[in-house]
Design an enzyme around this catalytic site. Sequence first.
Site, short mmCIF file in Angstrom:
data_model
loop_
_atom_site.label_atom_id
_atom_site.label_comp_id
_atom_site.label_asym_id
_atom_site.label_seq_id
_atom_site.Cartn_x
_atom_site.Cartn_y
_atom_site.Cartn_z
N SER A 125 0.79 -1.23 0.00
CA SER A 125 0.00 0.00 0.00
C SER A 125 0.82 1.28 0.00
O SER A 125 0.25 2.37 -0.04
CB SER A 125 -0.97 0.01 1.19
OG SER A 125 -2.04 -0.87 0.94
N LYS A 180 0.00 3.66 -2.77
CA LYS A 180 -1.01 4.72 -2.65
C LYS A 180 -0.37 6.10 -2.52
O LYS A 180 -1.03 7.12 -2.82
CB LYS A 180 -1.93 4.44 -1.46
CG LYS A 180 -2.79 3.19 -1.63
CD LYS A 180 -3.70 2.98 -0.43
CE LYS A 180 -4.62 1.78 -0.62
NZ LYS A 180 -3.95 0.49 -0.45
N SER A 229 -6.22 3.33 4.17
CA SER A 229 -5.62 2.51 3.10
C SER A 229 -6.69 1.87 2.23
O SER A 229 -6.70 0.66 2.01
CB SER A 229 -4.71 1.44 3.71
OG SER A 229 -3.75 1.01 2.76
N ASN A 242 -8.41 0.62 -0.85
CA ASN A 242 -8.01 0.18 -2.18
C ASN A 242 -8.94 0.67 -3.27
O ASN A 242 -8.50 1.05 -4.37
CB ASN A 242 -7.93 -1.35 -2.22
CG ASN A 242 -6.86 -1.89 -1.30
OD1 ASN A 242 -5.79 -1.31 -1.16
ND2 ASN A 242 -7.16 -3.00 -0.64
N GLY A 275 2.32 -0.17 4.43
CA GLY A 275 2.09 -1.11 3.34
C GLY A 275 2.22 -2.51 3.90
O GLY A 275 3.24 -2.83 4.52
N LEU A 308 1.32 -6.69 3.07
CA LEU A 308 0.86 -7.93 2.47
C LEU A 308 1.72 -9.03 3.05
O LEU A 308 2.79 -8.75 3.62
CB LEU A 308 1.03 -7.91 0.94
CG LEU A 308 0.20 -6.93 0.12
CD1 LEU A 308 0.68 -6.94 -1.33
CD2 LEU A 308 -1.28 -7.27 0.19
#
Length: 525
Positions: free
Chosen positions: A75, A78, A323, A325, A439, A441
Amino acid sequence: MAVAAVAVTGTAFALSTVNAASADTTADAALVATLDQVFADPRLAGSTTGMQVRDGATGTVIYSHNADQRVIPASNEKLLTSAAALEVLGASYKFHTVAKYSGKRSGTTVTGNLYLHGQGDPTMTYAQFDALAAAVAKTGVKKFTGSLVADDSWFDRVPLGLDWSWQDEPYFDNAPISALTVAADGNYNTGALSIVDKPGTAAGKAGVLTVTPANSVVTIVNHTVTGKQGSANTVTATRAHGSNTITVSGSTPLKPTATHTSVVATQDPTKLAIGVFRDALKRRGVTITGATTTGTTPSGTTLLTDHASIPLGQLLPYFLKLSNNGHAELLTKAMGRAKTPGSAGSWTTGLAASTGALKQLGVDTSKITMGDGSGLSRRNWLTTGQISALLNAAQTRPWFATWYAALPVAGDPNPLVGGTLRSRMVGTPAAGNLHGKTGTLTGVNALSGYVKDQSGRTLVFSSVSNAAPASVADILDRAAVALASSGAAQSATLMQRKLSSIEVKPHVVTRDGEEVECSWVPNAC
């Protein structure tokens, strides 16, 4: 990767010699040595981890560790999308949702169709659709003899981004993208529904579900049961692939201490949005004789009402702090539409527009690869050096104050201030000080932004780690705390001793065994 892993510690200390030699002050030399120590953590073995730190006033690079290595930013993508959107669209940009009719009007009747033309507004909640229907009714039209037509042609009809995981399809943070969409709640989680579960009248009875936006499009199957008082809430909501049926199951405790909410992506945002609008028209006394269809608004139609969203500058906190999406992808396609007027906004044109804006900002785009605007795609590749260059350049732009305020603030408990950082770096010198973007994942942790050191100097930084075997967000937090603790005339030994006395608590949020941004799980931040 194995070679990179072996080289991590050696590279760090080799860099420390170069950086320390060029440091202007003893304080910077101590910071460099301390950051080298942070990144020598054995938990980073096998990873590609980079960081770059700049003096915010001069842009001078103070520290650089693997800053030219390409990494997946999650993220942190972004940051690029939001800055590009501010450049291409402007902070005052508004999305529009327009109602028009074809045919002829006679008194309160229109012999023709009613068209609802969406332009990607992520803030269209149930209340906004109701207000739109009220505006139509206020024109005096009570009946349309034709169809209600959903026009989502402002964007292309590609609903999902590259490499988005199929297993995340039901989650609101992976909702399909459409120019005509509906938000589940006041946080503008678009293309989704909010489902609140409450207990029945007694243990063993079925639970009670409240769906927002209320609609007649999505089928809700209630398999919930009321558990004993004090029992755990185990309610989950799932939607099968390609289906508009959401099954809610599990136990909700009798007399719960807190509200439990599930937010689920809809299979077809356009269908849900037009269904919510049709229901709202009916409540407002406006009748549509024909069916609900999809199509394109023809030329020569008559305007009934034009609903404008809040400006982009006001949307940014919901986008960046939480955040979101969907906001990233809607803005990406909006940029594509703006740069290629007359053509449907798409990821192809939008990412090209974003890259062009970043280049104008002075970012070297030669090493950037973009798969989407949000960071969900693992086809996004860039370097921490490029992110720090963007952060540094952004300070000169007229929209910077708005953008800076929209970034999460470390350790601030207010969800729309602290955002994804509200539970991180609490009680440290970075708390209430650091403005940054997370960010997250599985296999990716990132943190980039701005922080003031002990002398009041602004430091611009970007840190991203890929392929560590477990979350290393707390290591990036410790590096950020080191920045906030620097600036005083102190030896590296003293600075490292002070840093070791500061507790940096890990805050890891998982969903189905995968690490995610805390804002993607209700109440997890």
